[in-house]
Motif scaffolding. Structure first.
Motif, PDB file in Angstrom:
ATOM      1  N   PHE A 195       0.867  -1.185   0.000  1.00  0.00           N
ATOM      2  CA  PHE A 195       0.000   0.000   0.000  1.00  0.00           C
ATOM      3  C   PHE A 195       0.906   1.239   0.000  1.00  0.00           C
ATOM      4  N   TRP A 196       1.003   1.889  -1.165  1.00  0.00           N
ATOM      5  CA  TRP A 196       1.908   3.038  -1.321  1.00  0.00           C
ATOM      6  C   TRP A 196       1.107   4.336  -1.451  1.00  0.00           C
ATOM      7  N   VAL A 197       1.702   5.408  -0.967  1.00  0.00           N
ATOM      8  CA  VAL A 197       1.060   6.726  -1.021  1.00  0.00           C
ATOM      9  C   VAL A 197       1.996   7.691  -1.755  1.00  0.00           C
ATOM     10  N   ALA A 198       1.466   8.361  -2.776  1.00  0.00           N
ATOM     11  CA  ALA A 198       2.271   9.296  -3.569  1.00  0.00           C
ATOM     12  C   ALA A 198       1.968  10.722  -3.139  1.00  0.00           C
ATOM     13  N   LEU A 199       3.027  11.505  -2.922  1.00  0.00           N
ATOM     14  CA  LEU A 199       2.790  12.884  -2.466  1.00  0.00           C
ATOM     15  C   LEU A 199       3.891  13.839  -2.913  1.00  0.00           C
ATOM     16  N   PRO A 200       3.509  15.078  -3.157  1.00  0.00           N
ATOM     17  CA  PRO A 200       4.505  16.123  -3.364  1.00  0.00           C
ATOM     18  C   PRO A 200       4.870  16.749  -2.015  1.00  0.00           C
ATOM     19  N   HIS A 201       6.002  17.481  -1.977  1.00  0.00           N
ATOM     20  CA  HIS A 201       6.445  18.126  -0.721  1.00  0.00           C
ATOM     21  C   HIS A 201       5.375  19.052  -0.144  1.00  0.00           C
ATOM     22  N   SER A 202       4.528  19.613  -1.012  1.00  0.00           N
ATOM     23  CA  SER A 202       3.516  20.565  -0.543  1.00  0.00           C
ATOM     24  C   SER A 202       2.414  19.897   0.272  1.00  0.00           C
ATOM     25  N   THR A 203       2.405  18.557   0.328  1.00  0.00           N
ATOM     26  CA  THR A 203       1.391  17.818   1.088  1.00  0.00           C
ATOM     27  C   THR A 203       1.884  17.446   2.487  1.00  0.00           C
ATOM     28  N   LEU A 204       3.172  17.744   2.764  1.00  0.00           N
ATOM     29  CA  LEU A 204       3.719  17.399   4.081  1.00  0.00           C
ATOM     30  C   LEU A 204       3.345  18.441   5.120  1.00  0.00           C
ATOM     31  N   ASP A 205       2.978  17.973   6.290  1.00  0.00           N
ATOM     32  CA  ASP A 205       2.700  18.881   7.402  1.00  0.00           C
ATOM     33  C   ASP A 205       3.475  18.388   8.622  1.00  0.00           C
ATOM     34  N   LEU A 206       4.738  18.840   8.716  1.00  0.00           N
ATOM     35  CA  LEU A 206       5.597  18.345   9.799  1.00  0.00           C
ATOM     36  C   LEU A 206       5.207  18.933  11.151  1.00  0.00           C
ATOM     37  N   ARG A 207       4.282  19.910  11.140  1.00  0.00           N
ATOM     38  CA  ARG A 207       3.839  20.486  12.420  1.00  0.00           C
ATOM     39  C   ARG A 207       2.852  19.576  13.132  1.00  0.00           C
ATOM     40  N   VAL A 208       2.305  18.632  12.410  1.00  0.00           N
ATOM     41  CA  VAL A 208       1.298  17.733  12.960  1.00  0.00           C
ATOM     42  C   VAL A 208       1.902  16.328  13.049  1.00  0.00           C
ATOM     43  N   ARG A 209       1.642  15.650  14.153  1.00  0.00           N
ATOM     44  CA  ARG A 209       2.244  14.331  14.346  1.00  0.00           C
ATOM     45  C   ARG A 209       1.186  13.221  14.203  1.00  0.00           C
ATOM     46  N   ASP A 210       0.153  13.291  15.053  1.00  0.00           N
ATOM     47  CA  ASP A 210      -0.870  12.231  15.090  1.00  0.00           C
ATOM     48  C   ASP A 210      -2.022  12.631  14.163  1.00  0.00           C
ATOM     49  N   GLY A 211      -2.061  12.001  12.996  1.00  0.00           N
ATOM     50  CA  GLY A 211      -3.042  12.403  11.988  1.00  0.00           C
ATOM     51  C   GLY A 211      -4.475  12.192  12.427  1.00  0.00           C
ATOM     52  N   VAL A 212      -4.745  11.079  13.114  1.00  0.00           N
ATOM     53  CA  VAL A 212      -6.122  10.787  13.521  1.00  0.00           C
ATOM     54  C   VAL A 212      -6.612  11.867  14.484  1.00  0.00           C
ATOM     55  N   ALA A 213      -5.756  12.268  15.396  1.00  0.00           N
ATOM     56  CA  ALA A 213      -6.178  13.238  16.405  1.00  0.00           C
ATOM     57  C   ALA A 213      -6.136  14.674  15.886  1.00  0.00           C
ATOM     58  N   GLU A 214      -5.214  14.962  14.979  1.00  0.00           N
ATOM     59  CA  GLU A 214      -4.923  16.378  14.696  1.00  0.00           C
ATOM     60  C   GLU A 214      -5.347  16.899  13.328  1.00  0.00           C
ATOM     61  N   ILE A 215      -5.588  16.045  12.367  1.00  0.00           N
ATOM     62  CA  ILE A 215      -5.938  16.578  11.031  1.00  0.00           C
ATOM     63  C   ILE A 215      -7.434  16.895  10.987  1.00  0.00           C
ATOM     64  N   PRO A 216      -7.796  18.129  10.632  1.00  0.00           N
ATOM     65  CA  PRO A 216      -9.218  18.445  10.517  1.00  0.00           C
ATOM     66  C   PRO A 216      -9.843  17.733   9.321  1.00  0.00           C
ATOM     67  N   ILE A 217     -10.950  17.063   9.573  1.00  0.00           N
ATOM     68  CA  ILE A 217     -11.625  16.309   8.508  1.00  0.00           C
ATOM     69  C   ILE A 217     -12.828  17.111   8.024  1.00  0.00           C
ATOM     70  N   GLU A 218     -12.834  17.399   6.752  1.00  0.00           N
ATOM     71  CA  GLU A 218     -13.924  18.170   6.159  1.00  0.00           C
ATOM     72  C   GLU A 218     -15.234  17.380   6.229  1.00  0.00           C
ATOM     73  N   GLU A 219     -16.281  18.053   6.707  1.00  0.00           N
ATOM     74  CA  GLU A 219     -17.640  17.486   6.667  1.00  0.00           C
ATOM     75  C   GLU A 219     -18.369  18.205   5.543  1.00  0.00           C
ATOM     76  N   ARG A 220     -18.868  17.449   4.579  1.00  0.00           N
ATOM     77  CA  ARG A 220     -19.542  18.092   3.451  1.00  0.00           C
ATOM     78  C   ARG A 220     -21.049  17.858   3.517  1.00  0.00           C
ATOM     79  N   ALA A 221     -21.738  18.413   2.547  1.00  0.00           N
ATOM     80  CA  ALA A 221     -23.204  18.430   2.587  1.00  0.00           C
ATOM     81  C   ALA A 221     -23.803  17.025   2.530  1.00  0.00           C
ATOM     82  N   GLU A 222     -24.915  16.852   3.248  1.00  0.00           N
ATOM     83  CA  GLU A 222     -25.669  15.593   3.232  1.00  0.00           C
ATOM     84  C   GLU A 222     -26.052  15.196   1.805  1.00  0.00           C
TER      85      GLU A 222
END
Ligand code: MRU
Length: 367
Positions: free
Chosen positions: A272-299
């Motif tokens: 399972f590989w993930v492709a990313l550019p440098h602009s997708t890195l967020d070294l200020r955040v460590r625990d993704g589950v706890a810290e990344i804001p998840i967008e809630e979109r329309a029903e």
């Protein structure tokens, strides 16, 4: 990438020299419509409604949104206002904030009279950077596909499964997850892509399938729930997905449903590989589950589906029982332990702090 023989990027400046052109991705694959954006409000609308989408692309389009705003008023107040306004359009993809911070950094200390030309130049540089970055991601991902092909019978296809759309239409050109696939196909390596439909907005069925079809890459659209079954039966050699944010410890935010694919891949021994550019890195955040804001979109994105009728009309229909509410988290986080590795423009690495720092040091995600 080419559409019917004509080379396009996913965002460009019109021949008038200042307005901004994008494809209306809400009309694909049914019609190829090009929008003209003339102010920052139109840019914000296009990002919110996902006329333009994909983590790297919304950063690039937002950068031009800054240029459009400064064209009318190059003051520092407008610069600060437009950076904040566009930064609030979508919360999960860090590329948006990265591009806007890069714009602010390049423009803030300039005299207002110098800002417009500098803003267009910086937005163009962000686009050129993204194109070269995505091309390099393809080059570093290609050996993974070549290694799998070498273990197969001659002519037997390498089966890649992907989720959502991380192709050229999600970036300025080439794509992230699909960049190695395009390079492999162009080199004559037999490759076949299982395309997750990617409910609720169907970026896989509508966009990835369209892109791959236009480029002549063999592919098959599957319901989102089919991936585990395909893996159990040896029909997936590798999963490659894009991402909207990768944390310091290698956790990966991506389109909702990615986590389930990673679980199925782990259970079945599929890389399972993930492709990313440098602009997708967020070294200020460590625990993704706890810290990344998840967008809630329309029903409505869950309760309704849009498609083309047999007589060519576009129609939206309700597919959920009347009165039932729906929830629509748009992204999830795959913990680093489920990720085989990361494919970046600087090479491949482990999904871990050590892996990321070995390629980027502390500079990643900063401008
Ligand atoms: O909501 P979207 O369509 O903007 O989400 C896009 C994705 O999740 C992609 O997989 C991700 O941005 C990578 S794009 C190269």
């Amino acid at each position: 990438m080419k559409i019917d023989g004509i080379h396009y990027r996913s965002v460009w400046v019109d021949e008038d020299g200042w307005s901004v052109r994008i494809f209306d991705q809400t009309r694909l694959p049914w019609s190829l419509e090009i929008l003209r954006l003339t102010d920052e409000e139109q840019v914000a609308h296009a990002i919110r409604t996902m006329q333009t989408r994909g983590a790297p692309l919304i950063g690039a389009v937002a950068a031009y949104g800054v240029a459009l705003a400064l064209r009318r008023d190059p003051s520092t107040a407008t610069l600060e206002r437009v950076v904040a306004m566009l930064g609030a359009t979508r919360p999960t993809a860090i590329n948006l904030r990265w591009a806007l911070e890069r714009m602010r950094g390049a423009l803030h200390n300039l005299a207002p009279s110098d800002r417009v030309a500098a803003a267009y130049a910086e937005a163009a540089a962000i686009c050129d950077d993204d194109v070269e970055t995505c091309r390099a991601i393809g080059a570093h991902g290609l050996p993974l596909l070549q290694e799998i092909a070498a273990r197969k019978r001659p002519g037997e296809a390498v089966n890649v499964l992907t989720h959502c759309n991380a192709g050229w239409i999600a970036t300025v050109d080439y794509g992230t997850a699909l960049s190695p696939v395009y390079q492999a196909h162009d080199l004559g390596l037999p490759v076949h892509v299982w395309v997750d439909e990617t409910r609720p907005r169907n970026q896989g069925a509508a966009l990835t399938a369209w892109e791959l079809g236009r480029h002549g890459v063999p592919h098959t659209v599957v319901a989102d729930n089919a991936g585990g079954h395909l893996m159990q039966h040896g029909k997936v050699d590798i999963v490659i997905v894009g991402t909207d944010r990768v944390t310091r410890q290698g956790d990966v935010a991506n389109k909702i449903g990615t986590y389930l694919k990673a679980l199925a891949a782990r259970d079945n021994g599929v890389p399972f590989w993930v492709a990313l550019p440098h602009s997708t890195l967020d070294l200020r955040v460590r625990d993704g589950v706890a810290e990344i804001p998840i967008e809630e979109r329309a029903e409505a994105e869950v309760t309704e589906l849009t498609g083309r009728t047999a007589d060519g009309r576009l129609e939206t229909v309700r597919v959920v029982a009347e009165g039932s509410p729906a929830a629509n988290p748009a992204f999830d986080v795959t913990p680093a332990r489920l990720v085989t590795g990361l494919i970046t423009e600087r090479g491949r690495c482990e999904a871990s702090e050590a892996g990321l720092l070995s390629l980027y040091g502390e500079e990643a995600g900063r401008e």
